[in-house]
Design a protein around this motif. Structure first.
Motif, short mmCIF file in Angstrom:
data_model
loop_
_atom_site.label_atom_id
_atom_site.label_comp_id
_atom_site.label_asym_id
_atom_site.label_seq_id
_atom_site.Cartn_x
_atom_site.Cartn_y
_atom_site.Cartn_z
N ALA A 59 -7.62 3.70 -2.64
CA ALA A 59 -7.78 4.83 -1.72
C ALA A 59 -6.70 5.86 -1.96
O ALA A 59 -5.63 5.57 -2.51
CB ALA A 59 -7.72 4.33 -0.26
N VAL A 60 -6.98 7.07 -1.54
CA VAL A 60 -6.02 8.15 -1.70
C VAL A 60 -4.79 7.85 -0.86
O VAL A 60 -4.89 7.49 0.31
CB VAL A 60 -6.64 9.50 -1.25
N GLY A 61 -3.62 7.96 -1.54
CA GLY A 61 -2.38 7.72 -0.85
C GLY A 61 -1.80 6.36 -1.09
O GLY A 61 -0.65 6.10 -0.71
N GLN A 62 -2.55 5.45 -1.74
CA GLN A 62 -2.01 4.11 -1.98
C GLN A 62 -1.00 4.07 -3.13
O GLN A 62 -0.29 3.07 -3.28
CB GLN A 62 -3.16 3.13 -2.29
N PHE A 63 -0.91 5.12 -3.95
CA PHE A 63 -0.05 5.08 -5.15
C PHE A 63 1.14 6.04 -5.04
O PHE A 63 1.79 6.33 -6.04
CB PHE A 63 -0.87 5.45 -6.39
N GLU A 64 1.41 6.61 -3.83
CA GLU A 64 2.42 7.64 -3.70
C GLU A 64 3.82 7.10 -3.91
O GLU A 64 4.63 7.70 -4.61
CB GLU A 64 2.31 8.29 -2.31
N THR A 65 4.16 5.96 -3.33
CA THR A 65 5.54 5.46 -3.39
C THR A 65 5.92 5.06 -4.82
O THR A 65 6.98 5.44 -5.33
CB THR A 65 5.70 4.25 -2.45
N ALA A 66 5.09 4.27 -5.53
CA ALA A 66 5.38 3.82 -6.92
C ALA A 66 4.41 4.48 -7.88
O ALA A 66 3.76 3.81 -8.70
CB ALA A 66 5.31 2.31 -7.00
N LYS A 67 4.35 5.78 -7.78
CA LYS A 67 3.36 6.51 -8.59
C LYS A 67 3.60 6.34 -10.09
O LYS A 67 2.66 6.17 -10.87
CB LYS A 67 3.41 7.98 -8.20
#
Length: 757
Positions: A352-360
């Motif tokens: 989902a959108v936003g699941q990869f923001e922290t460890a992009k």
């Protein structure tokens, strides 16, 4: 001169004094008739070498390199080519010489064979043959050559040397030659490069040139350090008048003795020509060297591959040409399958959108770096927590691409004629016969390469024989080589004297190389070591069923064995066979025949063979005498038995007669003591005939017979014990029987001399 003037209407080569111009014209003729064979041959070799540009093409190579896509080259053709070439290596060609006429001799032919084998050995000719057939199988044509050299720096004797031509694209062979072995070629050019320093040192007065030919495969003529030179062979013809003499001989008119001998005349004449082969070394502007070649043919020998004549244009190819497209097909589909499987670890993660923001950054490189763990951001949608990101499942193995790879491999086998059984792999064949049949199919499919090599070697042998009388024209000792690699020597062109039946001296030349006509034939087969091992196995198997073979051919059986000391043991067995069976082993050429062993006999020394025959005759005579003695002894035994029997019968009869006489007397006394009646007395006193008279007469006959038998027995014993002598045939002197030796007559006794005195 123009290329059209290379050949005249009658097929002869039209030559001029300008050798360089003729060389350029011949090259132009070759270039016009080449039909792209040289360019295609170079492309075949590049493809065989696994060159990516040749196998994939320039555009496809550049595109794949730019896209980072795999560009595989799976090159199976070198193994296929090696199979064809190695088959020719296993079945070597042997040159055999046969006398035809003109004073040819069978012994000289054997000497020529030995010289040819030594020339091949000394020249490493097997390397020349292997290189030529490898080039023919790879690009469609190969060559080897023969030259003459001085034996050493301090010798005037020449020798023949076979040399390989590693680069076939430096040879420009007469394209108008029709024969498969190139024997009717009228010219041949071989180019090479020399360093400028070497060129100046060898030809100090010549000009270092850069212009002659621009031949494919030669590279560029002009370099800063090299000079291109060429060897130019051409056949030249000189018009001459041929004459037939009344003696049956023929010759050119300008070479006949003038005037002709008494009684010799010219019967007929015709126009002809004298043929010779010339060799020149030239550059682009001048002639450097020239010499007459001592052979009837140009000593350059082509080995062709697959040859197709398309409306007068010759197309030559090897096994690589038709296997290019199946190989490209195999490389393409295998590369595609490899690329597809390699892309599977790069299957993206779905989240989902936003699941990869922290460890992009970690998620961006997850398909390249192996992380121990990956963190994701928890995201809710409509108040519901979304699950962790997931990678899409991998696709199945690309079966379609692999199936196309299998089809491509089958096409490679079909175009080359080499199947799995020939390569040693397991195929559909299960029986030994099936595997051998498939291997045989591969051998037959490419047999024309070995056969073309055999033609070239046969032409080499003919060329050698044509030059023997000119290269080996003096008295010298030549080294020979036997088929089993045994070295020996023979003297050639040696004047000798022999005596004919009338005792007159005859001048002749031993192993004369300058006279006679000889034919050359070729035999193919495994190497001598292989044939030797096969022969040893066969002979050992034969000795098991026929043990007597070791007595008459044991030396050959042991000689074929491949273990230390076999030759020495073979020589010992051969020496034993020579003693036991004289004449069975023939002496080798040049070996002196050993004198027959002599045996002392009462008739004087005789050869062992004759003494053996005499001993055999005597043994037969003794056997006959022994049989006669046994027969005589048997007769004596019979006579003794008869005599003993007769004597015993006589004794029994005599004893019986005495008993009867005694009884008769007793009866008579008794009768006398009793007074009989008068009538009986009168009857008794009358005389009575003797009843035993017949018995006495018979006894006398028996005694006479015994005496006669005793005399016969004595005579028989005298005959048996009498000395005997051998009876011989007065014509053949052979023993025919025995007889009693004649006794010398007794000396007459002088009067007044008695035995006592």
């Amino acid at each position: 001169m123009s290329a059209d003037s290379i050949r005249s209407d009658d097929g002869a080569t039209a030559v001029t004094d300008d050798v360089v111009a003729d060389a350029k014209a011949c090259f132009q003729l070759w270039q016009d008739a080449d039909n792209g064979n040289a360019a295609l041959g170079i492309d075949d070799l590049l493809f065989l070498n696994g060159d990516p540009l040749t196998r994939w093409g320039l555009d496809a190579t550049q595109q794949r390199v730019a896209d980072g896509r795999p560009q595989l080259v799976v090159n199976t053709l070198p193994a296929t080519l090696a199979l064809v070439v190695n088959d020719a290596r296993q079945n070597r060609q042997s040159i055999h010489v046969h006398p035809v006429g003109g004073g040819a001799d069978a012994d000289v032919a054997k000497v020529m064979e030995g010289i040819i084998r030594h020339i091949e050995y000394d020249s490493n000719a097997d390397a020349a043959y292997d290189t030529a057939v490898a080039n023919a199988a790879a690009n469609g044509f190969g060559f080897f050559r023969m030259v003459t050299e001085y034996e050493s720096e301090a010798s005037f004797d020449q020798k023949m040397v076979i040399k390989r031509i590693r680069n076939p694209f430096t040879v420009y062979f007469d394209p108008l030659a029709q024969e498969a072995d190139g024997s009717d070629a009228r010219f041949c050019i071989i180019s090479s490069r020399m360093g400028k320093a070497d060129f100046k040192r060898e030809y100090p007065k010549a000009k270092a040139t850069v212009e002659l030919f621009d031949g494919l495969g030669d590279g560029v003529w002009l370099t800063s350090d090299e000079v291109r030179v060429a060897e130019f062979y051409r056949v030249e013809y000189t018009p001459a008048r041929l004459c037939l003499l009344s003696t049956g001989e023929s010759g050119f008119k300008d070479e006949l003795v003038n005037p002709l001998p008494m009684g010799v005349r010219i019967v007929k004449e015709r126009d002809s020509f004298k043929r010779k082969v010339m060799w020149y070394k030239v550059t682009g502007c001048e002639k450097l060297e020239e010499a007459e070649v001592p052979f009837y043919w140009i000593p350059v020998f082509p080995v062709w591959g697959q040859e197709i004549d398309i409306d007068g244009k010759i197309q030559r190819s090897g096994i690589i040409r038709n296997a290019k497209d199946p190989s490209r097909m195999y490389d393409f589909f295998l590369s595609t399958a490899t690329e597809e499987v390699a892309m599977r670890p790069r299957t993206p993660y779905i989240g989902a959108v936003g699941q990869f923001e922290t460890a992009k950054q970690d998620w961006a490189t997850a398909n390249q770096v192996n992380y121990s763990y990956l963190e994701y951001d928890a995201v809710t949608v409509d108040g519901n927590l979304v699950g962790a990101p997931q990678r899409q499942p991998m696709a199945d193995v690309p079966a379609g691409n692999l199936q196309m790879c299998a089809i491509a491999r089958d096409n490679i086998k079909a175009t080359t004629g080499i199947y799995d059984a020939s390569l040693g792999a397991r195929g559909n064949e299960t029986s030994g016969k099936g595997i051998m049949a498939r291997q045989r199919q591969g051998d037959i499919a490419n047999f024309h390469y070995s056969d073309n090599l055999a033609r070239a070697i046969r032409h080499l042998g003919r060329t050698m024989v044509s030059g023997f009388g000119r290269v080996f024209d003096t008295r010298r000792v030549m080294r020979l080589l036997a088929p089993d690699n045994t070295a020996s020597t023979a003297e050639i062109n040696a004047p000798t004297q022999e005596t004919d039946e009338l005792g007159q001296a005859i001048e002749r030349v031993l192993n004369d190389m300058t006279v006679g006509d000889y034919d050359v034939v070729i035999s193919s087969g495994p190497a001598y070591s292989t044939m030797r091992q096969e022969a040893a196995d066969s002979m050992v198997a034969m000795t098991q069923s026929y043990p007597q073979m070791m007595e008459i051919a044991g030396d050959q059986v042991v000689k074929a064995m491949d273990w230390p000391g076999a030759d020495e043991m073979s020589e010992r067995i051969a020496a034993f066979i020579k003693l036991k069976f004289p004449g069975l082993i023939k002496p080798e050429p040049g070996e002196k025949e050993e004198a027959a062993p002599m045996v002392q006999t009462p008739r004087g020394p005789l050869p062992a063979e004759q003494a053996g025959q005499l001993i055999g005759q005597m043994e037969q005579a003794l056997e006959g005498l022994s049989e006669q003695m046994e027969s005589i002894q048997l007769e004596l035994d019979k006579e003794r038995i008869k005599a003993d029997t007769s004597i015993k019968v006589a004794q029994i009869n005599a004893d019986s007669r005495g008993d009867v006489a005694e009884l008769n007397g007793m009866v008579k006394l008794l009768v006398e003591s009793i007074p009989p009646p008068p009538a009986l007395v009168d009857a008794a006193l009358e005389p009575e005939p003797d009843k035993f008279a017949p018995l006495a007469s018979a006894l006398e006959q028996v005694i006479a017979a015994v005496a006669a038998q005793g005399q016969a027995l004595g005579a028989l014993e005298t005959r048996v014990t009498a000395p005997r002598e051998v009876v011989r045939d007065p014509v053949t002197n052979r023993v025919t029987g025995l007889r009693v030796a004649e006794q010398p007559p007794a000396m007459p006794q002088q009067e007044g001399i008695t035995d006592a005195s």
